[in-house]
Write a protein that holds these residues in place. Structure first.
Motif, mmCIF file in Angstrom:
data_model
loop_
_atom_site.group_PDB
_atom_site.id
_atom_site.type_symbol
_atom_site.label_atom_id
_atom_site.label_comp_id
_atom_site.label_asym_id
_atom_site.label_seq_id
_atom_site.Cartn_x
_atom_site.Cartn_y
_atom_site.Cartn_z
ATOM 1 N N MET A 50 1.764 -10.128 4.152
ATOM 2 C CA MET A 50 1.308 -9.601 2.864
ATOM 3 C C MET A 50 0.428 -8.389 3.108
ATOM 4 O O MET A 50 -0.529 -8.454 3.882
ATOM 5 N N PHE A 51 0.766 -7.285 2.464
ATOM 6 C CA PHE A 51 -0.011 -6.056 2.584
ATOM 7 C C PHE A 51 -0.596 -5.693 1.227
ATOM 8 O O PHE A 51 0.071 -5.835 0.201
ATOM 9 N N HIS A 52 -1.841 -5.224 1.227
ATOM 10 C CA HIS A 52 -2.395 -4.648 0.003
ATOM 11 C C HIS A 52 -1.701 -3.306 -0.179
ATOM 12 O O HIS A 52 -1.794 -2.426 0.675
ATOM 13 N N PRO A 53 -0.958 -3.127 -1.280
ATOM 14 C CA PRO A 53 -0.146 -1.917 -1.426
ATOM 15 C C PRO A 53 -0.988 -0.682 -1.708
ATOM 16 O O PRO A 53 -1.981 -0.721 -2.426
ATOM 17 N N LEU A 54 -0.564 0.411 -1.105
ATOM 18 C CA LEU A 54 -1.200 1.704 -1.343
ATOM 19 C C LEU A 54 -0.134 2.685 -1.832
ATOM 20 O O LEU A 54 1.057 2.482 -1.573
ATOM 21 N N PRO A 55 -0.535 3.722 -2.549
ATOM 22 C CA PRO A 55 0.442 4.756 -2.916
ATOM 23 C C PRO A 55 1.129 5.306 -1.665
ATOM 24 O O PRO A 55 0.515 5.373 -0.592
ATOM 25 N N PRO A 56 2.402 5.674 -1.769
ATOM 26 C CA PRO A 56 3.171 6.097 -0.586
ATOM 27 C C PRO A 56 2.502 7.188 0.239
ATOM 28 O O PRO A 56 2.632 7.205 1.467
ATOM 29 N N ASN A 57 1.765 8.099 -0.423
ATOM 30 C CA ASN A 57 1.163 9.202 0.334
ATOM 31 C C ASN A 57 -0.036 8.752 1.163
ATOM 32 O O ASN A 57 -0.540 9.506 1.996
ATOM 33 N N LEU A 58 -0.502 7.508 0.945
ATOM 34 C CA LEU A 58 -1.649 7.001 1.704
ATOM 35 C C LEU A 58 -1.251 6.026 2.804
ATOM 36 O O LEU A 58 -2.101 5.535 3.530
ATOM 37 N N GLY A 59 0.034 5.726 2.914
ATOM 38 C CA GLY A 59 0.463 4.846 3.994
ATOM 39 C C GLY A 59 0.997 3.515 3.488
ATOM 40 O O GLY A 59 1.080 3.264 2.286
ATOM 41 N N PRO A 60 1.364 2.629 4.430
ATOM 42 C CA PRO A 60 2.032 1.372 4.071
ATOM 43 C C PRO A 60 1.124 0.293 3.510
ATOM 44 O O PRO A 60 1.600 -0.707 3.002
ATOM 45 N N GLY A 61 -0.192 0.441 3.615
ATOM 46 C CA GLY A 61 -1.085 -0.578 3.069
ATOM 47 C C GLY A 61 -1.882 -1.289 4.131
ATOM 48 O O GLY A 61 -1.746 -1.032 5.331
ATOM 49 N N ASP A 85 -8.959 -10.956 10.990
ATOM 50 C CA ASP A 85 -9.658 -9.686 11.161
ATOM 51 C C ASP A 85 -9.902 -8.966 9.835
ATOM 52 O O ASP A 85 -10.350 -7.819 9.823
ATOM 53 N N PHE A 86 -9.629 -9.645 8.693
ATOM 54 C CA PHE A 86 -9.850 -8.996 7.409
ATOM 55 C C PHE A 86 -11.344 -8.951 7.097
ATOM 56 O O PHE A 86 -12.065 -9.935 7.270
ATOM 57 N N ASP A 87 -11.819 -7.790 6.637
ATOM 58 C CA ASP A 87 -13.239 -7.597 6.333
ATOM 59 C C ASP A 87 -13.547 -8.165 4.946
ATOM 60 O O ASP A 87 -13.370 -7.499 3.944
ATOM 61 N N ILE A 88 -14.033 -9.402 4.912
ATOM 62 C CA ILE A 88 -14.290 -10.075 3.642
ATOM 63 C C ILE A 88 -15.456 -9.445 2.883
ATOM 64 O O ILE A 88 -15.604 -9.626 1.670
ATOM 65 N N SER A 89 -16.292 -8.662 3.587
ATOM 66 C CA SER A 89 -17.446 -8.048 2.931
ATOM 67 C C SER A 89 -17.023 -7.005 1.889
ATOM 68 O O SER A 89 -17.817 -6.617 1.032
ATOM 69 N N SER A 90 -15.768 -6.561 1.964
ATOM 70 C CA SER A 90 -15.276 -5.556 1.008
ATOM 71 C C SER A 90 -14.746 -6.192 -0.265
ATOM 72 O O SER A 90 -14.341 -5.492 -1.182
ATOM 73 N N TYR A 109 -2.967 -4.857 5.976
ATOM 74 C CA TYR A 109 -2.489 -6.218 6.191
ATOM 75 C C TYR A 109 -3.547 -7.218 5.749
ATOM 76 O O TYR A 109 -4.714 -7.115 6.121
ATOM 77 N N LEU A 110 -3.139 -8.183 4.938
ATOM 78 C CA LEU A 110 -4.071 -9.187 4.413
ATOM 79 C C LEU A 110 -3.887 -10.549 5.066
ATOM 80 O O LEU A 110 -4.857 -11.233 5.371
ATOM 81 N N GLY A 111 -2.658 -10.973 5.242
ATOM 82 C CA GLY A 111 -2.402 -12.298 5.785
ATOM 83 C C GLY A 111 -0.978 -12.726 5.494
ATOM 84 O O GLY A 111 -0.202 -11.978 4.910
ATOM 85 N N ALA A 112 -0.650 -13.966 5.899
ATOM 86 C CA ALA A 112 0.702 -14.487 5.730
ATOM 87 C C ALA A 112 0.733 -15.550 4.639
ATOM 88 O O ALA A 112 -0.224 -16.300 4.454
ATOM 89 N N VAL A 113 1.856 -15.619 3.924
ATOM 90 C CA VAL A 113 2.010 -16.593 2.844
ATOM 91 C C VAL A 113 1.976 -18.013 3.413
ATOM 92 O O VAL A 113 2.649 -18.324 4.395
ATOM 93 N N GLU A 114 1.172 -18.866 2.803
ATOM 94 C CA GLU A 114 1.097 -20.269 3.213
ATOM 95 C C GLU A 114 1.858 -21.176 2.253
ATOM 96 O O GLU A 114 2.533 -22.098 2.666
#
Length: 230
Positions: A1-12, A55-60, A14-19
């Motif tokens: 699962m990726f947090h989506p970004l507009p195409p000009n900013l890259g692929p997004g 490795d996701f920064d939960i502080s954000s 990575y957040l984690g895998a579906v459970e």
């Protein structure tokens, strides 16, 4: 699962895998006594549970919604409530593609047939205000939030899963042309099905993180204790 970004900013990001995930639920499980008699009738219950990667920064992460602010608890949809408690109410959403938009709930439990003739229901049908589209492609997964009344906090009620881009425009009112529309899943029912709760306060988020820290630390502490005894 990726947090989506507009195409000009890259692929997004990575957040984690579906459970756990679900796409369709039988009508009788979802709508209970209001279920249809056709055994091949299903409800589109599109949702998934995705734990954060290590490795996701939960502080954000914040529990407030940008452009909306602090939100209240999930609104449970009571099928026996007066129709005006839901139909005609204003909703908002913040999506990746179209940002903050407003709309109106015009239907609940909308029935449609797919290309194979199987009958499906979608919980919410939302139309954007002032002839504007409520969502665009890439907004799927956004919270549908019921605007507050009489000083109440806005309440999440659904999740967007599709709309005009999927099946074209709909003619919703006599004497008017086809309109853009959005489909949504009933969030309360989805959370019940996945056995999840929605955290809506900073205090609740911190408490959940502490509970997670203790849970993850327990096996390591037990292993160290066993090693010391050995």
């Amino acid at each position: 699962m990726f947090h989506p970004l507009p195409p000009n900013l890259g692929p997004g990001v990575y957040l984690g895998a579906v459970e756990r995930a679900t796409s369709f639920i039988t009508d009788d499980v979802w709508y209970g006594i209001y279920a249809g008699k056709n055994p091949e009738t299903f409800v589109r219950a599109d949702g998934a549970f995705i734990p954060f990667a290590d490795d996701f920064d939960i502080s954000s992460v914040s529990t407030s919604v940008k452009g909306v602010g602090v939100i209240g608890d999930v609104k449970a949809i009571d099928l026996q409530s007066p129709i005006g408690s839901l139909i005609g109410r204003q909703v908002v959403k913040v999506g990746r593609s179209s940002g903050l938009t407003t709309g109106t709930v015009v239907a609940y439990a909308l029935e449609y047939n797919d290309e194979k003739g199987i009958c499906f229901f979608t919980d919410f049908l939302v139309v954007g205000e002032n002839q504007q589209t409520f969502d665009l492609e890439g907004d799927s997964g956004s919270l549908i939030i019921l605007t507050g009344q009489d000083g109440e906090k806005p309440q999440p009620i659904g999740i967007i899963w599709g709309g005009t881009a999927n099946r074209g425009r709909l003619k919703l009112k006599s004497g008017q042309g086809p309109e853009n529309w959005t489909s949504g899943v009933d969030l309360g029912r989805l959370l019940d099905l996945l056995e999840l709760d929605l955290i809506t306060t900073s205090e609740g988020l911190q408490a959940a993180l502490e509970e997670q820290r203790i849970t993850l630390a327990a096996p390591a502490a037990a292993a160290n204790s066993n090693a010391t005894e050995s």
